[in-house]
Design a protein around this motif. Structure first.
Motif, short mmCIF file in Angstrom:
data_model
loop_
_atom_site.label_atom_id
_atom_site.label_comp_id
_atom_site.label_asym_id
_atom_site.label_seq_id
_atom_site.Cartn_x
_atom_site.Cartn_y
_atom_site.Cartn_z
N ARG A 74 0.83 -1.22 0.00
CA ARG A 74 0.00 0.00 0.00
C ARG A 74 0.86 1.26 0.00
NH1 ARG A 74 -5.38 -0.94 0.80
NH2 ARG A 74 -6.01 -2.93 1.74
N LYS A 75 2.00 1.21 0.69
CA LYS A 75 2.88 2.37 0.74
C LYS A 75 3.58 2.61 -0.60
CE LYS A 75 7.03 4.11 3.08
NZ LYS A 75 8.05 3.85 4.12
N GLU A 76 4.10 1.53 -1.20
CA GLU A 76 4.92 1.68 -2.41
C GLU A 76 4.08 1.77 -3.68
OE1 GLU A 76 8.12 2.15 -2.48
OE2 GLU A 76 8.46 1.85 -0.32
N VAL A 77 2.93 1.09 -3.70
CA VAL A 77 2.08 1.10 -4.90
C VAL A 77 0.64 1.37 -4.45
CG1 VAL A 77 1.61 -0.10 -7.07
CG2 VAL A 77 3.56 -0.80 -5.69
N PRO A 78 0.34 2.62 -4.12
CA PRO A 78 -0.98 2.93 -3.55
C PRO A 78 -2.15 2.63 -4.47
CG PRO A 78 0.26 4.94 -4.05
CD PRO A 78 1.21 3.81 -4.19
N HIS A 79 -1.90 2.51 -5.76
CA HIS A 79 -3.01 2.25 -6.69
C HIS A 79 -3.16 0.77 -7.03
CE1 HIS A 79 -3.60 6.52 -7.12
NE2 HIS A 79 -2.36 6.69 -7.52
N ALA A 80 -2.32 -0.07 -6.45
CA ALA A 80 -2.53 -1.51 -6.61
C ALA A 80 -3.76 -1.93 -5.79
CB ALA A 80 -1.30 -2.28 -6.14
N ILE A 81 -4.31 -3.09 -6.10
CA ILE A 81 -5.50 -3.58 -5.41
C ILE A 81 -5.10 -4.80 -4.59
CG2 ILE A 81 -7.86 -4.45 -5.68
CD1 ILE A 81 -7.84 -3.12 -8.47
N PRO A 82 -4.86 -4.63 -3.29
CA PRO A 82 -4.45 -5.79 -2.47
C PRO A 82 -5.59 -6.80 -2.32
CG PRO A 82 -3.97 -3.69 -1.37
CD PRO A 82 -4.88 -3.39 -2.51
N VAL A 83 -5.25 -8.07 -2.49
CA VAL A 83 -6.20 -9.17 -2.26
C VAL A 83 -5.60 -10.01 -1.14
CG1 VAL A 83 -7.41 -11.13 -3.27
CG2 VAL A 83 -6.88 -9.12 -4.69
N LEU A 84 -6.28 -10.07 -0.01
CA LEU A 84 -5.69 -10.65 1.19
C LEU A 84 -5.95 -12.14 1.32
CD1 LEU A 84 -6.55 -7.88 3.83
CD2 LEU A 84 -4.58 -8.05 2.31
N PHE A 85 -4.88 -12.88 1.61
CA PHE A 85 -4.94 -14.30 1.91
C PHE A 85 -4.09 -14.55 3.15
CE2 PHE A 85 -5.52 -14.10 -2.72
CZ PHE A 85 -6.68 -14.85 -2.88
N GLU A 86 -4.54 -15.42 4.05
CA GLU A 86 -3.81 -15.70 5.28
C GLU A 86 -2.58 -16.57 5.05
OE1 GLU A 86 -3.88 -14.77 8.34
OE2 GLU A 86 -5.63 -13.48 8.32
N GLN A 87 -2.70 -17.57 4.19
CA GLN A 87 -1.64 -18.57 4.02
C GLN A 87 -0.87 -18.34 2.73
OE1 GLN A 87 -0.97 -20.63 6.47
NE2 GLN A 87 -2.76 -20.00 7.67
N SER A 88 0.44 -18.62 2.78
CA SER A 88 1.26 -18.44 1.58
C SER A 88 0.80 -19.35 0.45
CB SER A 88 2.74 -18.70 1.91
OG SER A 88 2.92 -20.02 2.39
N SER A 89 0.33 -20.56 0.78
CA SER A 89 -0.13 -21.47 -0.26
C SER A 89 -1.34 -20.90 -1.00
CB SER A 89 -0.49 -22.83 0.35
OG SER A 89 -1.47 -22.69 1.35
N GLN A 90 -2.18 -20.12 -0.30
CA GLN A 90 -3.33 -19.50 -0.95
C GLN A 90 -2.89 -18.41 -1.91
OE1 GLN A 90 -5.20 -18.36 2.78
NE2 GLN A 90 -6.80 -19.90 2.50
N ASN A 91 -1.86 -17.66 -1.53
CA ASN A 91 -1.33 -16.62 -2.42
C ASN A 91 -0.76 -17.25 -3.69
OD1 ASN A 91 -1.08 -13.75 -0.91
ND2 ASN A 91 -0.88 -15.38 0.57
N ALA A 92 0.01 -18.33 -3.53
CA ALA A 92 0.60 -19.00 -4.69
C ALA A 92 -0.49 -19.54 -5.61
CB ALA A 92 1.51 -20.13 -4.22
N SER A 93 -1.52 -20.13 -5.03
CA SER A 93 -2.62 -20.67 -5.85
C SER A 93 -3.33 -19.57 -6.61
CB SER A 93 -3.63 -21.41 -4.96
OG SER A 93 -3.05 -22.55 -4.38
N ALA A 94 -3.51 -18.41 -5.99
CA ALA A 94 -4.18 -17.30 -6.65
C ALA A 94 -3.41 -16.84 -7.89
CB ALA A 94 -4.36 -16.14 -5.67
N VAL A 95 -2.07 -16.85 -7.80
CA VAL A 95 -1.25 -16.48 -8.96
C VAL A 95 -1.36 -17.54 -10.05
CG1 VAL A 95 1.07 -16.00 -9.79
CG2 VAL A 95 0.36 -15.14 -7.56
N ARG A 96 -1.24 -18.80 -9.66
CA ARG A 96 -1.31 -19.88 -10.64
C ARG A 96 -2.65 -19.90 -11.37
NH1 ARG A 96 1.52 -23.01 -6.62
NH2 ARG A 96 -0.46 -23.80 -5.85
N GLN A 97 -3.71 -19.58 -10.64
CA GLN A 97 -5.06 -19.64 -11.22
C GLN A 97 -5.46 -18.36 -11.94
OE1 GLN A 97 -7.36 -20.60 -7.75
NE2 GLN A 97 -6.39 -22.61 -7.50
N GLY A 98 -4.59 -17.35 -11.91
CA GLY A 98 -4.88 -16.10 -12.61
C GLY A 98 -5.88 -15.21 -11.90
N ARG A 99 -6.15 -15.46 -10.63
CA ARG A 99 -7.08 -14.61 -9.87
C ARG A 99 -6.42 -13.30 -9.47
NH1 ARG A 99 -8.84 -17.54 -4.94
NH2 ARG A 99 -7.04 -18.93 -5.22
N VAL A 100 -5.10 -13.28 -9.45
CA VAL A 100 -4.33 -12.06 -9.23
C VAL A 100 -3.19 -12.05 -10.24
CG1 VAL A 100 -4.86 -11.94 -6.75
CG2 VAL A 100 -2.84 -13.21 -7.53
#
Length: 308
Positions: free
Chosen positions: A194-220
């Motif tokens: 949020r500090k470095e890229v204020p216009h990005a849209i953060p999508v929050l996930f608790e677990q690192s595996s969920q973040n990785a899956s979101a990238v692989r699936q094209g959701r982010v």
């Protein structure tokens, strides 16, 4: 979730070379097991080299650890290179895991560790109610966090990075994240984005595996986190790639209970010892150094960042 294997955890540490297996899903387990570099990770020599404290002061936390017979920590078991559990044997290998094992050895004379896993936003509460003795696991020292816990460190300084799908060539600089959905975990990673890229849209996930899956699936379009976390994921997963983008600073510390400042002083002395006697370097070489050959970084100066 708490993971401990009484009566055999220390033996597993001593056995040494054990293949690392991810514990979150079958597909991730296969990715890790198929990477030959993981089969060579063996931190037993670094643990054996670690110091044992002489006479320690009595503090509430140390008394509880000694009475229990093992160190209870908040950490991860799914972070390749830093803390990854072999689901078949229970052995946990990696740089952060090694720091925890070394601290247990320093306090008890044996590297007995019980790791309690959970979301990144639960660490302060667990330290506050004494569910755990320490928090070790890419735990960035922040002044607002230091109002709730005592930090010993930093013991390593990472940066914020960006990971994308392997075939993504659109994200080359931070500004390319403007207006794009970016996976982050709540806390330091979210704040940094949020500090470095204020216009990005953060999508929050608790677990690192969920973040990785979101990238692989094209959701982010990307995942932003500290470079230590992203390194391990990119090494084992051919569908993911770390970019050259690096920004900010993530000084990792050992969180200790706020109401036991004497215990923090003991942990600070522990860090000074392992940095001075070469144990820190040995641990890096046989964990992260196996995955990313190159110069070993210099240990940071303990107490060198606000909040530590």
């Amino acid at each position: 979730m708490s993971t401990r294997y009484p009566n055999r955890r220390s033996a597993l540490f001593a056995l040494g070379a054990l293949p690392l297996l991810a514990s979150c899903s079958g597909s991730e387990t296969e990715r890790t097991a198929g990477n030959p570099r993981y089969a060579t990770i063996d931190q037993s020599g670094a643990i054996a080299h670690g110091p044992v404290a002489g006479r320690l002061p009595r503090t509430p936390t140390i008394d509880e650890i000694r009475q229990r017979g093992y160190l209870r920590q908040s950490g991860s078991l799914t972070n390749p290179g830093f803390a990854l559990e072999n689901v078949k044997t229970g052995a946990v290998t990696g740089f952060d895991a090694g720091i925890a094992q070394l601290l247990a050895k320093y306090l008890l004379g044996k590297p007995e560790v019980d790791t309690v896993t959970g979301g990144s936003d639960t660490r302060e509460a667990m330290l506050g109610n004494h569910s755990v003795d320490v928090a070790i696991g890419t735990y960035t020292i922040k002044e607002n966090r230091a109002r709730l816990v005592n930090f010993a460190g930093p013991y390593y300084v990472a940066h914020s990075g960006v990971l994308v799908a392997a075939d993504n060539r659109d994200i080359r600089r931070l500004s390319d994240l403007d207006g794009r959905r970016v996976a982050v975990q709540p806390g330091a990673a979210e704040e940094s984005l949020r500090k470095e890229v204020p216009h990005a849209i953060p999508v929050l996930f608790e677990q690192s595996s969920q973040n990785a899956s979101a990238v692989r699936q094209g959701r982010v379009v990307a995942w932003s986190a500290n470079t230590a976390l992203l390194l391990g994921k990119s090494v084992i997963d051919k569908e993911l790639r770390m970019t050259d983008i690096a920004f900010g600073s993530s000084p990792f510390g050992i969180g200790t209970p706020k109401d036991d400042p004497a215990f923090k002083s003991v942990v600070v002395e522990f860090l000074h010892r392992i940095m001075a006697d070469g144990t820190w370097r040995k641990l890096w070489e046989c964990t992260v150094g196996v995955l990313t050959p190159g110069p070993v970084p210099h240990p940071p100066r303990v107490g060198s960042v606000p909040g530590s």
